[in-house]
Design an enzyme around this catalytic site. Structure first.
Site, PDB file in Angstrom:
ATOM      1  N   HIS A 152       4.527 -13.621   3.984  1.00  0.00           N
ATOM      2  CA  HIS A 152       4.790 -12.306   4.169  1.00  0.00           C
ATOM      3  C   HIS A 152       3.376 -11.502   5.253  1.00  0.00           C
ATOM      4  O   HIS A 152       2.289 -12.401   5.257  1.00  0.00           O
ATOM      5  CB  HIS A 152       4.620 -12.010   3.482  1.00  0.00           C
ATOM      6  CG  HIS A 152       6.050 -11.069   2.668  1.00  0.00           C
ATOM      7  ND1 HIS A 152       7.076 -11.010   3.088  1.00  0.00           N
ATOM      8  CD2 HIS A 152       6.826 -12.041   2.027  1.00  0.00           C
ATOM      9  CE1 HIS A 152       8.635 -11.488   2.219  1.00  0.00           C
ATOM     10  NE2 HIS A 152       8.114 -11.894   1.925  1.00  0.00           N
ATOM     11  N   LYS A 592      10.247   1.369  -3.440  1.00  0.00           N
ATOM     12  CA  LYS A 592      10.578   2.253  -1.894  1.00  0.00           C
ATOM     13  C   LYS A 592      10.895   3.773  -1.859  1.00  0.00           C
ATOM     14  O   LYS A 592      10.794   4.444  -1.614  1.00  0.00           O
ATOM     15  CB  LYS A 592      10.070   1.656  -0.407  1.00  0.00           C
ATOM     16  CG  LYS A 592       9.422   2.166   0.709  1.00  0.00           C
ATOM     17  CD  LYS A 592       9.064   1.893   1.970  1.00  0.00           C
ATOM     18  CE  LYS A 592       8.918   2.347   3.195  1.00  0.00           C
ATOM     19  NZ  LYS A 592      10.467   2.920   3.746  1.00  0.00           N
TER      20      LYS A 592
END
Length: 941
Positions: A152, A592
């Site tokens: 990532h 989120k």
């Protein structure tokens, strides 16, 4: 000694850990003093002391002194200080990992079945609950447990650094034994050598991390941990699952377990938002994985050939072993009576030929004569089984256990492919590719504008259609060419390495049924599946939806019901997928989108509904959990998270991602890696077989479900009011965190945003969480919960005490809510408002800064208060002393890195505003603070 909460035991534990931390810190200090001099050594210590005073008392004098020291440092000095604190944190983490393993070892010496989380303890518990050894083995026959390693944008450690960490970790256990003065000196010199190597090794990469680098980094963990520890765990479990104790060490060993625990990877195949992943990276990943497996097998075979010196003159040799030896190219007269050596020389030669043919790998030592390659890993396994059976037949089981058992198990688990590589792409890309193919083929001018019902009709027709859409005589866009190339490469690689290499195609942003059907059509165009409704076993890739946002999670069960009801799909699931379908759940984007409480509740409800949908259709469900490092991305204890899953959602089937720094902290050291693998297996067994029933969960939902829904709505409203509805919140976020600087650094191969711009909506969830962690707020992991619970408690003042009692009882009765509270407490304890306030000072608009940071501070205080009330504690982590000690041990060295990062952010932004050319040393210093803070917090988002 069994685990205890006695203060004197904690004092003993603290003492051993503190001694190792201080010892490693002293050695690092000696290195710094020798290389940088007394002045720099004193400066580092002064910064540490003032940071401690600032933390302890929020002392403005200490803050002023700290600022004066930092402002007076040259850029070269800043970088030296950053390196010093970063390396100390790394050494502290190594000492902590060693201490945890040492404590587990001490408890196991007292009672090997008493360690919570160990597989042996779990097996004992399950047997006490009425599950016999046969029932546990039966579950494992069809089980799939797969950690999936991912790369990532926030991965920070260099492989050179990791290798030095591994060497230091290997030396520390010597301190646990009595040492002579000479041995103590040799150990100290060895550690000084390794720490000096760290100090003189560049902490940062010179260039942005490439996908090939990420692949190599991940393979390090196979060499250090997985290739040996997974077979060892299988062997131990086989022993623990014997119905009857072993009567003789020379008798037959326990029946091997089926390969239920295997490894997966996204590295090289995950192209969602990463333009650097294509057919070449997929092929490179497959090749490097195979080379890693071949290297290991060939090394083990070579050692076995040296060890198995058994002579046929001293006892009868089984016929199939004699035949295998006779097929060997080895004709040396010195080994004419040594059938095991001759057989293994033949196996080695064939495997070397296989490695050469499949990946062009030439081992050393090279075989004396050429041999026929193996067609697949099963043929290698059959030859190894001949050798294994012969040893057992000759009452040489103790010899079999030395090396042969582990090798045969490794081949069964890892094959020639090592790990299953998932493909992943966004549904938007699939739609664009198919729109172009259909338009060029003259089927429909603009597929993307069709309503959903017409899309479904067209896609189902195309799946039956033998006429290809793709023409070799026409040109296509770069995106379409690239997407088809990776699917065609997947088809070719599956033929070459076996179908286990690539089995899933994950569809990000699955929002409609057509998003899934599109992938089947693209597989048909690439040769992965045949046209029509008569699929063959193991044909094609399983299409795996990824439900990410709150809305997607709410719609997911209905989409899966429609998917499984399609005749074109149902037959494929039955024949090609053995009546099993996987569904991936995204923790990052849902968090989120709606905050931690709403995200957790939406995931829970989605799982429950999926169980019902699949149960009605008699299809097995496998959930794939897209967990990250921080709580805001599904992090926290994997063991507790699995146990908190709704009933029937595990059932022996579980895949989960392991990301960023979590991979390093769990699997860089062999014994620590073994423990984390055991935790996964233990939790999976318990969640699948334990006494907790669906009826118990129904009672909890009946009692608390409506309350949880009310809390979720309140928490989501509070979270979105701040993040999405507060004017200029994006401006505050980009100014008060290092998000822009993170995006510019050479940390990962994937961009930090899906689209260019400064909108929160376009930012990837991973750097979003990572940035909040860097400034010590960790906001995605707690914001909104305090408001939700406080509003509910205060809605009826007369009933507040009763409502508080209800919430406490909910935490006691319901694993889901208990796990949520535990994760909340951990992330709140890692949050530091004093440090965060200094990051807020980077926002030049004073009114904006005061308004938004004031809201954040008030919500943090509310959330801390309600968590302490619900858990009946006077302070956070009162009931988790080990975690509290761990955080205390680190904060004195994380804090200075945060202060340094703030100073560097100010310098960097001032230079940028003045239009000055960026100082590379300044950039490197900033990057190193990011590296160091991530190492100290032990997660990267």
């Amino acid at each position: 000694m069994p685990h205890s909460s006695h203060p004197e035991q904690h004092a003993d534990t603290d003492r051993a850990l503190r001694e190792n931390i201080r010892w490693l810190g002293r050695l690092l200090g000696e290195v710094i003093h020798a290389h940088e001099g007394q002045g720099m050594f004193d400066t580092i210590e002064s910064i540490r002391q003032n940071a401690v005073a600032f933390r302890r008392d929020n002392d403005p004098v200490a803050a002023l002194a700290l600022n004066q020291i930092l402002e007076g440092l040259s850029q070269e000095q800043v970088n030296l200080v950053v390196r010093a604190f970063t390396y100390f944190l790394q050494l502290s983490n190594i000492a902590e990992d060693h201490d945890q393993h040492r404590q587990r070892r001490q408890r196991q010496l007292t009672d090997s079945t008493a360690e919570r989380g160990s597989v042996r303890h779990t097996i004992s518990q399950l047997i006490e609950q009425g599950h016999d050894h046969h029932a546990i083995r039966k579950l494992l026959e069809d089980a799939c447990l797969m950690p999936v390693l991912t790369a990532h944008p926030t991965e920070v450690q260099r492989k050179s650094t990791l290798d030095n960490h591994h060497a230091i970790a290997g030396l520390l256990p010597q301190r646990d034994q009595p040492l002579t003065a000479d041995e103590e000196q040799r150990l100290q010199r060895a550690l000084l050598g390794r720490i000096t190597t760290l100090w003189q090794t560049r902490l940062l990469r010179n260039t942005r991390l490439q996908v090939a680098d990420e692949i190599e980094n991940a393979l390090t963990f196979y060499r250090q941990t997985f290739l040996r520890q997974i077979p060892a765990l299988y062997a131990d479990m086989a022993e623990w699952l014997q119905a009857q104790p072993e009567s003789s060490p020379f008798g037959p060993p326990p029946e091997p377990l089926p390969p239920f625990l295997r490894m997966g990877s996204w590295i090289g195949g995950d192209r969602d938002g990463n333009p650097n992943v294509d057919q070449h990276t997929l092929e490179h990943a497959a090749r490097q994985q195979a080379i890693t497996a071949f290297e290991f097998y060939l090394e083990e075979l070579h050692d076995l050939g040296a060890e198995l010196s058994l002579s046929a003159l001293l006892g009868p040799t089984p016929t199939d072993l004699r035949e295998l030896a006779a097929r060997s190219p080895d004709t040396s007269p010195h080994r004419v009576d040594e059938p095991y050596r001759r057989a293994l020389i033949g196996v080695y030669a064939r495997l070397a030929a296989t490695a050469q043919e499949l990946v062009g790998f030439n081992p050393g030592p090279r075989p004396a004569k050429a041999a026929e390659p193996y067609a697949n890993a099963r043929m290698l396994a059959e030859d190894l089984e001949i050798v294994a059976r012969a040893l057992i037949a000759q009452k040489a089981t103790p010899i079999y256990r030395l090396r042969m058992a582990a090798l045969t198990r490794a081949v069964a688990v890892f094959g020639f492919h090592l790990a299953t590589i998932d493909l992943r792409q966004s549904s938007d890309v699939h739609e664009r590719v198919l729109t172009e193919l259909l338009a060029v083929a003259g089927v429909t001018p603009d597929y993307s504008t069709l309503p959903e019902d017409q899309r479904l009709e067209l896609l189902c027709a195309e799946l039956r259609q033998t006429r290809p859409l793709l023409s070799p005589w026409l040109d296509y866009s770069a995106e379409t060419t690239r997407e088809l190339a990776i699917l065609q490469t997947a088809h070719r690689l599956r033929q070459r390495f076996g179908k286990e290499l690539i089995r899933q195609s994950v569809v990000s942003h699955t929002e409609t049924l057509s998003d899934l059907l599109e992938v089947l059509v693209l597989q048909k165009e690439s040769g992965l599946i045949k046209p029509g409704n008569s699929p063959s076993p193991d044909e094609g890739l399983m299409v795996v939806p990824l439900f990410e946002t709150i809305e997607d999670l709410e719609n997911g069960p209905a989409i899966m019901a429609s998917w499984l009801d399609l005749p074109e799909v149902r037959e494929r699931v039955r024949v090609s997928q053995n009546d099993l379908q996987e569904v991936m759940l995204g923790y990052s984007d849902s968090n989120k989108d709606g905050g931690i409480l709403t995200s957790s509740w939406a995931l829970y409800q989605c799982e429950r509904e999926l169980v019902a949908v699949f149960g009605e259709r008699e299809v097995s469900l496998r959930l794939f959990h897209g967990r990250g490092g921080t709580v805001g991305r599904g992090g926290g204890s994997s063991y507790d998270a699995i146990l908190a899953q709704p009933p029937a959602t595990v059932a022996g089937q579980l895949r989960l991602t392991e990301q960023g720094e979590v991979i390093y902290s769990k699997y860089s050291e062999a014994q620590t890696g073994r423990w984390h693998l055991e935790l996964l297996v233990s939790a999976t067994l318990q969640a699948s077989l334990s006494a907790a029933s669906a009826a118990d969960e129904d009672v909890a939902l009946e009692q608390y479900g409506e309350l949880m829904q009310q809390l979720s709505i309140r928490a989501r409203d509070a979270y979105r009011a701040l993040v999405y509805d507060t004017p200029d919140f994006a401006q505050y976020f980009f100014a008060s965190t290092p998000i822009n600087e993170i995006a510019a650094l050479n940390i990962g191969s994937r961009p930090a945003s899906r689209k260019a711009g400064a909108r929160i909506e376009d930012l990837r969830a991973i750097p979003w969480s990572f940035s909040w962690a860097q400034c010590r707020l960790l906001l995605p992991g707690w914001y909104g919960v305090g408001t939700a619970i406080t509003e509910w408690l205060d809605a009826d003042p007369a009933q507040r005490a009763a409502r508080l009692s209800t919430l406490r009882q909910m935490g006691n009765d319901w694993p889901f809510f208990r796990n949520l509270l535990s994760n909340l407490e951990m992330v709140l304890a890692k949050t530091d408002l004093a440090i965060a306030s200094r990051y807020a000072s980077l926002v030049t608009d004073e009114a904006l800064r005061d308004r938004i940071f004031g809201q954040i501070r008030e919500e943090w205080q509310r959330t801390v208060q309600v968590v302490q009330e619900l858990t009946e504690q006077n302070h956070l982590l009162e009931n988790q002393p080990q975690l509290a000690r761990s955080l205390r041990n680190r904060t004195a060295y994380i804090d200075p890195l945060n202060h340094l990062q703030i100073e560097l952010l100010q310098r960097h932004r001032q230079s940028r505003e003045a239009g000055e050319e960026l100082d590379v040393r300044e950039r490197n210093g900033l990057h190193m603070t990011i590296n160091g803070v991530a190492a100290g917090l032990r997660n990267t988002g």
